[in-house]
Design a protein around this motif. Sequence first.
Motif, PDB file in Angstrom:
ATOM      1  N   THR B 196      52.945  46.641  32.974  1.00 55.31           N
ATOM      2  CA  THR B 196      51.619  46.123  33.317  1.00 55.31           C
ATOM      3  C   THR B 196      51.531  45.745  34.791  1.00 55.31           C
ATOM      4  N   GLU B 197      52.611  45.995  35.514  1.00 57.88           N
ATOM      5  CA  GLU B 197      52.677  45.503  36.882  1.00 57.88           C
ATOM      6  C   GLU B 197      51.549  46.037  37.760  1.00 57.88           C
ATOM      7  N   ALA B 198      51.274  47.341  37.632  1.00 55.96           N
ATOM      8  CA  ALA B 198      50.265  47.961  38.499  1.00 55.96           C
ATOM      9  C   ALA B 198      48.898  47.318  38.274  1.00 55.96           C
ATOM     10  N   HIS B 199      48.530  47.162  36.973  1.00 47.47           N
ATOM     11  CA  HIS B 199      47.221  46.580  36.671  1.00 47.47           C
ATOM     12  C   HIS B 199      47.095  45.160  37.191  1.00 47.47           C
ATOM     13  N   LEU B 200      48.141  44.382  36.941  1.00 46.15           N
ATOM     14  CA  LEU B 200      48.076  42.977  37.351  1.00 46.15           C
ATOM     15  C   LEU B 200      48.084  42.846  38.866  1.00 46.15           C
ATOM     16  N   SER B 201      48.837  43.735  39.544  1.00 42.51           N
ATOM     17  CA  SER B 201      48.829  43.687  41.010  1.00 42.51           C
ATOM     18  C   SER B 201      47.433  43.984  41.535  1.00 42.51           C
ATOM     19  N   LEU B 202      46.766  44.961  40.909  1.00 43.76           N
ATOM     20  CA  LEU B 202      45.411  45.286  41.354  1.00 43.76           C
ATOM     21  C   LEU B 202      44.463  44.113  41.125  1.00 43.76           C
ATOM     22  N   LEU B 203      44.600  43.459  39.966  1.00 42.23           N
ATOM     23  CA  LEU B 203      43.760  42.288  39.707  1.00 42.23           C
ATOM     24  C   LEU B 203      44.011  41.208  40.749  1.00 42.23           C
ATOM     25  N   ALA B 204      45.300  41.007  41.092  1.00 43.97           N
ATOM     26  CA  ALA B 204      45.627  40.001  42.108  1.00 43.97           C
ATOM     27  C   ALA B 204      45.017  40.401  43.445  1.00 43.97           C
ATOM     28  N   ALA B 205      45.030  41.712  43.738  1.00 48.43           N
ATOM     29  CA  ALA B 205      44.429  42.177  44.992  1.00 48.43           C
ATOM     30  C   ALA B 205      42.927  41.911  44.993  1.00 48.43           C
ATOM     31  N   PHE B 206      42.260  42.156  43.850  1.00 47.04           N
ATOM     32  CA  PHE B 206      40.824  41.835  43.739  1.00 47.04           C
ATOM     33  C   PHE B 206      40.589  40.363  44.055  1.00 47.04           C
ATOM     34  N   LEU B 207      41.455  39.522  43.499  1.00 47.97           N
ATOM     35  CA  LEU B 207      41.285  38.079  43.673  1.00 47.97           C
ATOM     36  C   LEU B 207      41.408  37.685  45.151  1.00 47.97           C
ATOM     37  N   VAL B 208      42.431  38.247  45.815  1.00 46.31           N
ATOM     38  CA  VAL B 208      42.633  37.919  47.237  1.00 46.31           C
ATOM     39  C   VAL B 208      41.435  38.397  48.059  1.00 46.31           C
ATOM     40  N   LEU B 209      40.974  39.607  47.749  1.00 48.87           N
ATOM     41  CA  LEU B 209      39.837  40.175  48.472  1.00 48.87           C
ATOM     42  C   LEU B 209      38.585  39.320  48.247  1.00 48.87           C
TER      43      LEU B 209
END
Lengths: 202, 227
Positions: B196-209
């Motif tokens: 699930t790492e890729a999905h969660l990393s993308l979600l974290a990136a959305f949050l930072v953005l």
Amino acid sequence: MLDVTNLACVRGDRPLFNHLSFALKAGELVHITGANGSGKTTLLRALCGFSRPAAGEIRWNGTDIHDLGDDYRGALAYVGHLNGIQGELTLRENLRVAAGIAGQKTAPDTALEQVGLLAYGGFPAKILSQGQKRRLALARLLVAHKLLWILDEPFSALDARSTEVMNALLSAHLTAGGMIVLTSHQDLAIELHTVLSVRLDS
Amino acid sequence: MNPHSLARAVLCVFRRDLTVALRRSTDVLTPLIFFAIVVSLFPLGVGPEPAMLRALAPGVLWVAALLAAMLSLNRLFANDHADGTLEQLLLAPHPLTVLVLAKTAAHWVLTGLPLVLLSPLLALQLGLSAEAMGTLVVSLALGTPVLSLIGSVGAALTLGLRGGGVLVSLLVLPLYTPVLIFGASSVTAAVEGLSTEAHLSLLAAFLVLALSLIPWATAAALRVSHD
């Protein structure tokens, strides 16, 4: 301190006033009068920096207020048609929040006593009557410690005694070197201070 | 203004919003109850086969959480706008972006965080494995703040408009979809035993953005709506 030069405001396509100029120095009050719809509130909102005027300039200590931003807002307190009071909070909490946002630390009880609401200090503000809410809104001015007060119909809903108290508070602010811009349909009973009158519909 | 007084103002706004919301507790409970009801209705509607529920669970939980978050958006600025405290906030001698962030944070604590905390219970109801449940909690913890932030722009833009509630939904739904897609698919991946790492990393990136850009947009929208 506050210089308004050649100000013009419009609402929609309709011009409200043109070529309005006045200057306000420490210890002075500007009393703005005019018929309903002549642009009193629009003028006050422009002075607060909410809207940009169609023409002309508003300067604070020589600099345009839109360039000053937070430095100007740090000197300004506004009481508009809306009281800016939250009914769920108690009177004390309302004043504490107002002071906190203005960057001041304060004991709200002194201000409540000055406007005669100390007995209600711990009650939620929603139980207050219209006139009492107005007095609480004006108590916000006392906790914010700002130089320039901009007041939209501060005497609306106030009884005779409260109007007297309010006049005394305005006088005290002017004596301390403050500045006031207000709109009112009533005559002001503020003596010993310079009162400039500005009519918008003449 | 010094940083000390900014910190005090931020704390003041944050605490005030929490206090007001807790005294209007129905406002806080409505999205939560909505979330619980929608998720609980699914087994009744589609039948109780565990395999089917497990397959549907990620999507159902995420869609319900998203709708619950959207349900609470009009509360973010509307009450403050009506009683004049919002215009006082605009006159504060502090950067409006920071104060907006404080308000959005309080909104998330009152809506997003309870959804995150309630989600394992509802996931249990749909038969999710412990591992998928963990991913659900993490994905919601990363995703719901993004929903609150995106929603704040919509709420600020539609301030004072009639029928603002519907308009907010139309404005923010397209922006919500990436969060929904990656949030739900992270849980699906966990159900299927994939990484699930890729999905969660993308979600974290959305949050930072969202954290770095959206408060500016919301502050600008608030200034425009008070013009």
